[in-house]
Design an enzyme around this catalytic site. Structure first.
Site: not given
Ligand code: HEA
Ligand code: HEA
Ligand code: CUA
Ligand SMILES: [Cu+2]
Lengths: 283, 529, 295
Positions: B80, B109, B145, B173-174, B257, B259, B261, B272, B306-307, B332, B335, B454
């Site tokens: 998931h 293009d 994950w 790919s990315s 991390h 990722e 964002y 926006s 921080h993880h 943040t 924004k 979790r």
């Protein structure tokens, strides 16, 4: 159980759930205040930060809702033309920064306390296994496993679930009240995490490394915890039970253990002579 | 290939429509086709990942093991997370980038159209490999994950190797997709489209693409090290040989991390665009929005641990990462405040895209604020690896990333299809999603604080009530997404004709083009004032 | 920004989808080979799939590049296209840098944190209670648990073969630059000769590297199984080596194209891209030399 469940379901669908949930205290909606200085200062910081966040959130929402209701096109609102203002930009950069600094100060103090594992009166080495815990009182050379005991029948629903469903073990970790205990936490196979939330202690158990944590428990009692790091299929089934005894009862208990393990002479004797256990875990 | 024989390069393709038949989709170099394929793929993955979430929620409906075995539950959680992150959210944003960026900057293009097609077609390859692990001996990846070693190396199922190669392909790919985005934005802007005139969606994607190129290789590196630990006897994550399981986490989160964002910045860009359009008022503080996005991106490289507050970092590291993480709240916040100021004294209307955008701002703030609580290191000792974290990240991902994507789809659907979607159905989709998702994820804050870890297939009794509410909300949210599928298909097949610019407040080059869009646009670049 | 009117959108192309199928077969097959041999299952089919995939990839790359070369010769690419290619190559190299940064970061971490902690030094020194008698040193010769690993006799110093290799690669960067300058002035012959010299140096480098690996395995007992030093050593030099092989192939292709007269003094982006790549590989080696061998 299932009557309550049905009622809950009905309430939830009615959208009343959040309100009634908070009213019923047994549901548990917040961190426990806990029984150690650390868990209590964590709780205090948590509440301060929580209320600051609520206040910020409410401010943001009010401003939004005001705009949503007051400036509707359908009510004939005409758009203004401003789109820049350096003063407010500076304000809403600086003010949050100050708020954050305000949060960082107590957080730093608590963290420094948490890291101070010096001067412990008792060292317990805790090793995570798939899926049980092992406790060693290092000086006393007492060493045992703590296995989960909830019967499978309760899991599958074949029998009624007991009140401590999934939170019961055969051998409790026994600790004295009011003494500084140092935990030396490691693992034998994969990473686990030893967590008793009433103590404010959660430390990953990393195979091959040792993490330290400490607690001084003020109130005797039974405290339950859970493994907090995914460790395989038994992750949900390796609970922690800590039994905190008044100091004299603990000493008796310990004497008893030493007698059982090392024979009578050791129990009387000078604990200074017992060699410090340095167990190589080497699988 | 036929191009080779064609010596009149200048306008040879002007008259071309799409090729006939399925080869159009296999061989295409058209950014709109590729964008559409990305979006379709992403929605399919959203349903698949969502179906797995439904399994999770069904099992957690009540304490006890009812539906699945714990081992399979872990596979569901892992797949998931992986499918939602790499299969649903990222491809959806890449699809939107493909479709919209050339239109927004007046380019014909993407800069490298053939590579663009390859970026897309690698994804089905990667996910075929990943999803096939479900049917392998020993089952699919079951280590979360975040696939922490040594659970994923020494103790992983055999299918881990396939998972590793799937991640490699996704990474390729990315990276190619990101290179394409950057080259397009830097090189293909129409005359007069200066950097500071670019729509914010383009800006946020420029910065996102940079993040992608910087961190996807790190992910590739860390899975390669896993591969070697599994098959070649190395000891990167094994203390007995001088390595360290925590090294894995440092590398993973150095990717992980930024990722997260990557999964939110493009949504910032979308919101926006939408909020000014439906406020009929220019975006407040454009310049500060650009700088804030840049600041978030730069800071995102310095907060990864921080993880890892409870893995036993030295005190100094703990403090550094706590402070750095907290600071991200500042840009943040800028924004959020800018969006509110845009709405303030505007002339607002609430069509479906705007509803999703407003919900985005409100609910992302909820998720962001719980993020700030998590950033307080001592408190994170209690929060870490509980449902409080699950609540946090679903609040930034579901009403954040996913609502951002929904808003974009409703906003641009008339442009893509030439038809208006049914507003009534759109609003129903919104309100059902809004209620369902809050019902599903808000109670998770409570069970988390009360102590539910979790990745638990089963839980003690005191968490039963909230879990049941969560599950009900989740089912409601899940079913509602089938409505979206219906709405989109219905709009593609017909409906009220959409004008070139269906939203009176909307701005941008894409609205000067007819709806539906011709197959080729901006063969001659427009001039921006 | 562009004022060009003639932006070139290539026509439909089969190469991307061929590449995807190839990638799927190649990596899926490789995974099957690894998994099956770990479980001692037969690997024949897996090898077939892998080979098929690899051949497909080779077919794709050659076909794709041939198209690009032909289009370039047909004059389809303008200055804007050229810039896009350059950016593409530039950011690709950037991503490679990020990859190597991760490896360097990992080395830094084990060297300055993990190994000292295991040896009882620093903030997490209590780890040493699990590894009685282990002392931190770098390069790590004795593992925390020596029974599981091969103990190397010693490891390579910097001032032997590694220094030779450094000299080789630095020289190759210089010769490549000579070749490039000659090409820019349309002096074909020196351009060809200097490029050939570069390739020769690259091949010698690879020979030396192969010899070093042979020594390590045959005589020093320094292998992938030699704990974290061996792991890091082979990971970093190995990935660098793969890049050198790739770079050498690229240079060889460029030489072929140069001989065929594909490049002119003005237009030779393909050549330049190859050169950038080679310089990048060289810079990585210098960093490796310092960090892996010297320090
Ligand atoms: C889109 C994805 C996304 C986004 C945007 C964020 C944003 C943030 N996240 Fe989140 N996070 C995740 C996705 C995301 N996160 C995921 C997936 C995980 C779990 C991974 C896993 O373990 O599986 C996670 C986990 C996670 C953790 C680890 C928890 C743990 O495992 O113990 C932490 C800890 O610091 C954290 C913090 C933050 C912070 C501070 C922000 C900030 O960027 C938020 C900033 C926003 C605001 C603060 C709100 C608006 C601001 C204002 C209104 C201004 C005023 C505010 C103040 C002064 C406070 N996140
Ligand atoms: C963008 C990312 C994203 C999104 C959108 C979601 C969406 C959802 N997530 Fe997600 N979740 C993660 C990212 C995401 N999640 C991550 C990263 C984790 C951590 C994994 C880990 O611990 O390793 C996680 C973990 C996670 C957990 C914790 C599992 C655990 O700890 O064991 C739970 C539990 O409730 C959950 C629930 C949900 C639900 C109910 C939704 C809903 O929003 C889903 C909505 C449902 C649908 C869209 C389905 C609709 C379709 C149908 C009903 C029909 C199906 C039909 C066919 C397939 C033909 N998620
Ligand atoms: Cu042990 Cu989870
Ligand atoms: Cu993070």
């Amino acid at each position: 159980m299932s009557v309550q469940a049905l009622r809950t379901g009905a309430l939830a669908v009615a959208g009343l759930a959040p309100a009634s949930a908070i009213a019923e205290s047994e549901w548990g909606v917040n961190l426990p205040y806990g029984v150690t200085p650390i868990s209590q200062s964590i709780y205090d910081i948590h509440m301060v930060v929580f209320w600051i966040c609520v206040a910020i959130g409410v401010g943001v929402f009010l401003a939004m809702f005001w705009s949503i209701f007051a400036y509707r096109k359908s009510k004939g609102a005409k758009a203004a033309h401003f789109h820049e203002n350096t003063t407010v930009e500076v304000i809403w950069t600086v003010v949050p920064l100050l708020i954050l600094i305000g949060m960082a100060v107590p957080a730093t103090q608590t963290l420094v306390k948490m890291y101070d594992t010096s001067d412990a009166e008792l060292d317990v080495k805790i090793t995570g296994y798939q899926w049980r815990w092992r406790y060693e009182y290092i000086e006393e050379e007492i060493d045992f496993f703590s296995n989960p005991t909830t019967p499978t029948a309760q899991r599958t629903g074949a029998s009624e679930k007991g009140p401590n469903y999934l939170m019961e073990v055969d051998n409790h970790l026994v600790l004295p009240a009011n003494r500084k205990v140092r935990f030396l936490i490691t693992a034998n196979d994969v990473i686990h995490s030893w967590w008793v939330n009433d103590f404010g202690v959660k430390q990953d158990a990393i195979p091959g490394f040792v993490n330290e944590a400490w607690a001084i428990v003020k109130e005797p009692g039974i405290y339950r915890g859970l493994c907090a790091e995914l460790c395989g299929q038994g992750h949900a089934f390796m609970p922690i039970v800590v039994e905190v005894l008044p100091e004299d009862e603990y000493d008796e208990w310990m004497a008893e253990q030493i007698r059982e393990t090392h024979g009578d002479s050791a129990a009387e004797g000078d604990d200074g002579e017992v060699p410090v256990a340095t167990l190589n875990q080497g699988n | 290939m036929s191009a080779v024989t064609d010596t009149h390069a200048a306008d040879h393709h002007d008259a071309h429509g799409p090729a006939k038949g399925f080869t159009r989709w296999l061989f295409t170099t058209n950014h709109k086709d590729i964008g559409a394929m990305y979006l379709i793929f992403s929605f399919a993955m959203f349903l698949l990942g969502g179906a797995m979430a439904m399994v999770i929620r069904a099992e957690l409906f009540q304490p006890g093991m009812q539906m699945v075995e714990p081992a399979f539950f872990n596979q569901m959680t892992t797949m998931h997370g992986l499918i939602m992150v790499f299969g649903a959210v990222m491809p959806a944003f890449v699809g939107l980038a493909n479709y919209m960026i050339p239109l927004m900057i007046g380019a014909p293009d993407m800069a490298l159209p053939r590579m663009n097609n390859w970026s897309f077609w690698l994804l089905p390859a990667a996910f075929l490999l990943l999803v096939s692990t479900l049917f392998m001996e020993g089952g699919a990846p079951n280590f979360g994950w975040t696939f922490y070693a040594p659970l994923s190396t020494e103790y992983g199922p055999p299918s881990t190797t396939y998972f590793i190669f799937a991640v490699h392909i996704m990474g390729i790919s990315s990276i190619m997709g990101a290179i394409n985005v950057i080259a397009t934005i830097i090189n293909l802007r129409a005359p007069g489209m200066t950097l500071m005139k670019m729509p914010l969606f383009v800006w946020t994607w420029l910065i996102t693409a940079f993040l992608l190129i910087a961190v996807m290789p790190v992910l590739a590196g860390v899975v390669t090290m896993m591969l070697m630990d599994i098959h070649f006897g190395t000891s990167f994550f094994n203390a007995a040989g001088g390595g360290d399981p925590v090294l894995f986490q440092h590398l993973f989160w150095f990717f992980g991390h930024p990722e997260v964002y990557i999964m939110i910045l493009p949504a910032f860009g979308i919101v926006s665009a939408i909020i000014p359009a439906f406020s009929r008022k220019r975006l407040f503080g454009y310049t500060s929005m650009v700088y804030a996005t840049g600041a978030i991106a730069v800071l995102s490289f310095f907060v990864w641990a921080h993880h890892m507050f409870v893995v036993g970092l030295p005190l100094q590291a703990e403090l550094f990462f706590m402070y750095a993480t907290m600071i991200i709240a500042v840009p943040t916040g800028v924004k959020i405040f800018n969006w509110i100021s845009t709405m303030f004294r505007g002339s607002l209307s609430f069509e479906t895209p705007m509803l999703f955008a407003v919900a985005f701002v409100i609910l992302f703030t909820v998720g962001g604020l719980s993020g700030v609580m998590l950033a307080i290191a001592p408190a994170d000792f209690q929060y870490h690896d509980t449902y409080f974290v699950v609540a946090h990240f679903h609040y930034v991902l579901v009403p954040g990333a996913i609502f951002g994507i929904f808003a974009a789809v409703y906003y641009w659907l008339p442009k893509w299809t030439g038809h208006m979607y049914n507003e009534m159905l759109g609003k129903t989709h919104f309100w059902m999603s809004f209620i369902g998702m809050n019902l599903a994820f808000f109670p998770m804050h409570f069970v988390g604080l009360a102590g539910m870890p979790r990745r638990y297939a089963d839980y003690p009794l005191q968490f039963a009530n909230f879990n049941m509410i969560s599950s009900i909300g989740a089912f409601m949210f899940g079913v509602t997404q089938l409505l979206l599928l219906y709405i989109v298909i219905k709009t593609i097949r017909g409906g009220k004709k959409a004008p070139a610019k269906p939203w009176d407040g909307a701005e941008g080059l894409e609205w000067d083009l007819p709806s539906p869009l011709p197959y080729h646009t901006f063969a001659k670049p427009p001039t921006v004032q | 920004m562009s004022t060009d009117q003639s932006y070139y959108v290539p026509d439909q192309s089969k190469w991307p989808i061929v590449g995807s199928v190839g990638m799927f077969l190649m990596l899926g097959g490789l995974a099957a080979v690894m998994v099956n041999s770990a479980e001692s299952d037969p690997t024949t089919t897996a090898w077939v799939v892998f080979t098929l995939g690899t051949l497909t990839m080779i077919y794709m790359i050659t076909g794709w590049l041939r198209d690009v070369i032909n289009e370039s010769h047909a004059g389809l690419y303008d200055a804007q296209m050229d810039r896009s290619f350059r950016q593409g190559m530039g950011w690709f190299i950037f991503s490679e840098v990020a990859f190597f940064m991760a490896l360097f970061g990992a080395l830094f971490y084990v060297r300055f944190f993990a190994v000292p902690w295991l040896g009882g030094e620093g903030a997490k020194g209590s780890a040493n209670m699990l590894w009685e008698g282990f002392e931190a040193q770098w390069p790590l010769i004795n593992m925390p648990d020596p029974s599981q690993f091969r103990t190397p006799e010693y490891v390579f110093g910097p001032w032997g073969l590694a220094l030779v290799n450094t000299a080789l690669l630095v020289t190759s960067s210089i010769t490549l630059t000579f070749s490039h300058h000659a090409l820019k002035k349309d002096h074909r012959k020196p351009a060809i000769l200097w490029l050939a010299a570069t390739i020769a140096l690259a091949v010698i480098f690879l020979g030396c590297q192969a010899y070093e690996y042979y020594e390590a395995y045959a005589h020093l007992n320094l292998t992938l199984e030699s704990g974290i030093f061996g792991s890091m050593f082979f990971l970093m030099t190995g990935f660098h080596g793969i890049h050198v092989i790739l770079g050498t192939i690229i240079l060889a292709v460029l030489l072929g194209r140069l001989l065929k007269g594909h490049f002119t003094g003005e237009k030779h982006f393909g050549y330049e891209a190859g050169a950038w790549y080679w310089h990048f590989v060289d810079v990585v080696w210098i960093a490796l030399f310092v960090v892996v061998y010297v320090l």
